[in-house]
Write a protein that holds these residues in place. Structure first.
Motif, PDB file in Angstrom:
ATOM      1  N   GLU A 208       0.929  -0.760   0.162  1.00  0.00           N
ATOM      2  CA  GLU A 208       0.090   0.115   0.149  1.00  0.00           C
ATOM      3  C   GLU A 208       0.714   1.148   0.034  1.00  0.00           C
ATOM      4  N   ALA A 209       1.715   1.399   0.977  1.00  0.00           N
ATOM      5  CA  ALA A 209       2.526   2.045   0.647  1.00  0.00           C
ATOM      6  C   ALA A 209       3.919   2.869  -0.451  1.00  0.00           C
ATOM      7  N   LYS A 210       4.030   1.615  -1.225  1.00  0.00           N
ATOM      8  CA  LYS A 210       5.534   2.236  -2.391  1.00  0.00           C
ATOM      9  C   LYS A 210       3.209   2.552  -3.519  1.00  0.00           C
ATOM     10  N   ILE A 211       2.389   1.960  -3.327  1.00  0.00           N
ATOM     11  CA  ILE A 211       1.852   2.170  -4.109  1.00  0.00           C
ATOM     12  C   ILE A 211       1.294   3.504  -4.444  1.00  0.00           C
ATOM     13  N   ASP A 212       1.042   4.676  -3.169  1.00  0.00           N
ATOM     14  CA  ASP A 212       0.873   5.890  -2.352  1.00  0.00           C
ATOM     15  C   ASP A 212       2.066   6.421  -3.377  1.00  0.00           C
ATOM     16  N   GLU A 213       3.494   5.860  -2.975  1.00  0.00           N
ATOM     17  CA  GLU A 213       4.492   6.751  -3.237  1.00  0.00           C
ATOM     18  C   GLU A 213       4.523   6.723  -4.987  1.00  0.00           C
ATOM     19  N   ASN A 218      -0.572   5.091 -11.650  1.00  0.00           N
ATOM     20  CA  ASN A 218       1.092   5.012 -12.434  1.00  0.00           C
ATOM     21  C   ASN A 218       1.071   3.202 -12.250  1.00  0.00           C
ATOM     22  N   VAL A 219       0.605   2.818 -11.749  1.00  0.00           N
ATOM     23  CA  VAL A 219       0.595   1.203 -11.027  1.00  0.00           C
ATOM     24  C   VAL A 219      -0.119   0.557 -11.335  1.00  0.00           C
ATOM     25  N   SER A 238      -0.787 -16.412   7.755  1.00  0.00           N
ATOM     26  CA  SER A 238      -1.682 -16.012   7.875  1.00  0.00           C
ATOM     27  C   SER A 238      -2.528 -14.855   6.718  1.00  0.00           C
ATOM     28  N   THR A 239      -2.271 -13.480   7.900  1.00  0.00           N
ATOM     29  CA  THR A 239      -2.456 -12.362   7.491  1.00  0.00           C
ATOM     30  C   THR A 239      -2.625 -11.685   5.490  1.00  0.00           C
ATOM     31  N   TYR A 240      -1.502 -12.969   5.321  1.00  0.00           N
ATOM     32  CA  TYR A 240      -0.559 -11.662   4.257  1.00  0.00           C
ATOM     33  C   TYR A 240      -1.287 -11.182   3.254  1.00  0.00           C
ATOM     34  N   TRP A 241      -2.117 -12.915   3.198  1.00  0.00           N
ATOM     35  CA  TRP A 241      -2.620 -13.088   1.673  1.00  0.00           C
ATOM     36  C   TRP A 241      -3.641 -11.560   1.602  1.00  0.00           C
ATOM     37  N   PRO A 242      -4.777 -12.608   2.804  1.00  0.00           N
ATOM     38  CA  PRO A 242      -5.700 -11.325   2.854  1.00  0.00           C
ATOM     39  C   PRO A 242      -5.691  -9.770   2.528  1.00  0.00           C
ATOM     40  N   GLU A 243      -4.822  -9.321   2.782  1.00  0.00           N
ATOM     41  CA  GLU A 243      -4.871  -7.730   3.022  1.00  0.00           C
ATOM     42  C   GLU A 243      -4.254  -7.302   1.668  1.00  0.00           C
ATOM     43  N   ILE A 244      -2.758  -8.917   1.225  1.00  0.00           N
ATOM     44  CA  ILE A 244      -2.487  -8.537  -0.315  1.00  0.00           C
ATOM     45  C   ILE A 244      -3.911  -8.091  -1.574  1.00  0.00           C
ATOM     46  N   ALA A 245      -4.753  -9.013  -1.020  1.00  0.00           N
ATOM     47  CA  ALA A 245      -5.650  -9.318  -2.797  1.00  0.00           C
ATOM     48  C   ALA A 245      -6.564  -7.533  -1.744  1.00  0.00           C
ATOM     49  N   ARG A 246      -6.820  -7.335  -0.567  1.00  0.00           N
ATOM     50  CA  ARG A 246      -7.463  -5.718  -0.366  1.00  0.00           C
ATOM     51  C   ARG A 246      -6.921  -5.179  -0.712  1.00  0.00           C
ATOM     52  N   ILE A 247      -5.832  -4.815  -0.777  1.00  0.00           N
ATOM     53  CA  ILE A 247      -4.941  -3.720  -0.920  1.00  0.00           C
ATOM     54  C   ILE A 247      -4.725  -3.330  -2.988  1.00  0.00           C
ATOM     55  N   CYS A 248      -4.419  -4.706  -3.536  1.00  0.00           N
ATOM     56  CA  CYS A 248      -5.250  -4.648  -4.565  1.00  0.00           C
ATOM     57  C   CYS A 248      -6.472  -4.178  -5.040  1.00  0.00           C
ATOM     58  N   LYS A 249      -6.939  -4.249  -4.611  1.00  0.00           N
ATOM     59  CA  LYS A 249      -8.578  -4.340  -4.722  1.00  0.00           C
ATOM     60  C   LYS A 249      -9.117  -2.190  -5.144  1.00  0.00           C
ATOM     61  N   ALA A 250      -8.404  -2.123  -4.086  1.00  0.00           N
ATOM     62  CA  ALA A 250      -8.544  -0.755  -2.748  1.00  0.00           C
ATOM     63  C   ALA A 250      -7.745   0.271  -3.915  1.00  0.00           C
ATOM     64  N   ARG A 251      -6.637  -0.677  -3.845  1.00  0.00           N
ATOM     65  CA  ARG A 251      -6.205   0.189  -5.440  1.00  0.00           C
ATOM     66  C   ARG A 251      -6.307   0.443  -6.395  1.00  0.00           C
ATOM     67  N   ASN A 252      -7.030  -0.277  -6.753  1.00  0.00           N
ATOM     68  CA  ASN A 252      -7.224  -0.685  -8.249  1.00  0.00           C
ATOM     69  C   ASN A 252      -6.060  -1.131  -8.703  1.00  0.00           C
ATOM     70  N   ILE A 253      -4.890  -1.927  -8.709  1.00  0.00           N
ATOM     71  CA  ILE A 253      -4.249  -2.608  -9.415  1.00  0.00           C
ATOM     72  C   ILE A 253      -4.481  -3.794  -9.731  1.00  0.00           C
ATOM     73  N   LEU A 254      -3.577  -4.611 -11.006  1.00  0.00           N
ATOM     74  CA  LEU A 254      -3.639  -6.091 -11.060  1.00  0.00           C
ATOM     75  C   LEU A 254      -2.854  -7.121 -10.443  1.00  0.00           C
ATOM     76  N   LEU A 255      -3.625  -8.011  -9.934  1.00  0.00           N
ATOM     77  CA  LEU A 255      -2.811  -9.049  -9.040  1.00  0.00           C
ATOM     78  C   LEU A 255      -2.153 -10.022  -9.388  1.00  0.00           C
ATOM     79  N   ILE A 256      -1.507 -10.689  -9.099  1.00  0.00           N
ATOM     80  CA  ILE A 256      -0.642 -11.722 -10.040  1.00  0.00           C
ATOM     81  C   ILE A 256      -0.171 -12.776  -9.518  1.00  0.00           C
TER      82      ILE A 256
END
Ligand SMILES: *Cc1c(COP(=O)(O)O)cnc(C)c1O
Length: 453
Positions: A208-213, A218-219, A238-256
């Motif tokens: 999230e921080a990197k996307i905002d930076e 641009n991402v 176990s907390t990692y992937w759900p949060e990654i998925a949330r961030i990609c959705k919220a910031r509208n970037i593709l998740l690969i």
């Protein structure tokens, strides 16, 4: 020079064959091991020594060696149509059926596949497609791709750039422009006093921080392996992937999701993203797709991306002479039929995966071991000097190689990545063979413990 000047294959090889990820000078001196045959989970070298292949070749021989069904399917296809391209509005039967078969298991949102010959080419494919996707939607500046330190996505220019391996970046002037790296969710090595769950969230929020930076506009995408393979089988909290998925959705970037290792049953699900409960937009595949019988890879493409490609891109100027190769596709199709008919995915999830976990976990009582973890049939073992504080050995890399070599001498192939021991056996491994794998690993640890004391 001709082969009559040499007394064996090893000499011929080191004289003429440059190997991937090897020190050419060192190899010339030491010589190479020549593998000559294989059956089930065992491979045999030119001296007649048998090895239990705890690594499934290179994370890929999911259905094991010596599957005559695949040989027959390949021979038949060779005789009927050895090659034709998939360009110019043409296809072939195995490629079409393989596309259907692969997407059947990929989830309701994932209905398309683009074929390549390898995981590296799959990486280059989604990389271009992700940027093309945003350009087609009128956002040509949305090009940056975020990946992770110590990730692995192949050895092409895009693959090595997206990977987070410093020694790879150092050769060839990488990474290329527009690629950014964040830290990995490696709790054992980097989690300090945090709980794994706290640490998982912290590392996910670096995205999230990197996307905002960089600015969301641009991402283009974020890429990660569900479980890092080459980086050392790093299993995220176990907390990692759900949060990654949330961030990609919220910031509208593709998740690969890079499924080259985790795909085709390794985690006890068809794909690694299903184990972690996330829905990526694209997913490179290879390795277990054909169990290594022939080279083939691809990119799973979601409806979201495929719709834009179909309606807005026009011609996608990308492809390989051997994309959708009929013989490679026939091998992959037969391989997937074996996985289905023998219920290998459920077997990993319900039976051999849990048995492997129980066995591997017993190694945690060994004085050299800090942690032994696995998911399905992929496992990592952390060497550590102090269990309580998670302090690692200063010469951990050397100890890792020593454990690997001791196991090899005893007929077991494991891999060492620094101070982590990795295992990833064929999905058909029996309970007795799992017990054997664990006992040789313990013996190798004992040998190294004696040597260093
Ligand atoms: C092996 C691997 C690749 C590259 O695949 P190749 O077939 O070697 O080009 C990409 N991603 C991951 C996660 C891999 O393990």
């Amino acid at each position: 020079m001709n082969e009559h000047q040499y007394s064996n294959i090893s000499q011929i090889d080191t004289a003429h064959h440059i190997h991937p990820f090897n020190n050419a000078g060192e190899l010339k001196e030491k010589g190479v091991r020549v593998m000559t045959s294989a059956k089930g989970v065992y491979v045999t070298d030119s001296n007649g020594k048998h090895y239990l292949d705890g690594f499934a070749g290179l994370w890929c021989v999911n259905v094991g060696y010596g599957r005559e069904r695949i040989t027959r399917a390949v021979t038949q296809q060779m005789n009927e149509l050895p090659y034709y391209n998939s360009f110019f509005g043409t296809t072939n039967t195995p490629a079409a059926l393989l596309a259907q078969k692969v997407t059947e298991h990929a989830g309701p949102h994932m209905n398309h596949v683009f074929f390549t010959n390898s995981g590296s080419e799959a990486t280059d494919t989604w990389f271009r497609l992700a940027r093309t996707y945003w350009a087609a939607l009128g956002k040509p500046q949305k090009t940056a791709v975020i990946a992770r330190r110590n990730g692995y996505h192949g050895s092409t220019v895009a693959g090595a750039s997206l990977g987070g391996m410093k020694p790879m970046h150092a050769q060839g002037g990488l990474p290329i422009e527009g690629i950014h790296h964040i830290n990995q969710p490696y709790w054992y090595g980097e989690g300090g006093d945090m709980t794994p769950d706290e640490f998982g969230l912290l590392r996910a929020r670096e995205l999230e921080a990197k996307i905002d930076e960089l600015g969301e506009d641009n991402v283009a995408a974020f890429v990660a392996e569900p479980i890092q393979g080459a980086g050392g089988v790093i299993i995220p909290p176990s907390t990692y992937w759900p949060e990654i998925a949330r961030i990609c959705k919220a910031r509208n970037i593709l998740l690969i999701s890079d499924e080259v290792i985790c795909g085709f049953g390794r985690l006890g699900t068809w794909f690694g993203y299903q184990h972690f409960g996330v829905e990526p937009d694209m997913a490179p595949i290879a390795k277990g797709l054909s169990s290594g019988y022939l080279p083939i890879g691809g990119v799973l493409i979601s409806d979201r991306v495929a719709d834009v490609l179909t309606k807005h891109v026009g011609e996608f100027n990308h492809g390989y002479t051997y994309s959708g190769h009929p013989v490679a596709a026939a091998a992959a199709l037969e391989n997937i039929k074996i996985i289905e008919e023998e219920n290998l995915v459920a077997r990993v999830h319900d039976d051999i995966g849990p048995a492997f976990h129980a066995g591997w976990k017993t190694l945690e009582d060994h004085p050299l071991v800090g942690e032994a973890e696995s998911v399905g049939l992929i496992a990592g073992l952390q060497l550590a000097a102090d269990k309580a504080t998670r302090r690692r050995f200063e010469n951990g890399d050397k100890l890792g190689s020593m454990v690997r070599d001791a196991a090899l001498a005893d007929g077991l192939i494991l891999r060492a990545t620094g101070d982590r021991m990795l295992a990833s056996p064929p999905l058909i491994i029996s309970h007795a063979e799992v017990a054997h794998l664990v006992s040789i690993t313990r013996k190798a640890l004992d040998t190294v413990l004696t040597a260093v004391n």
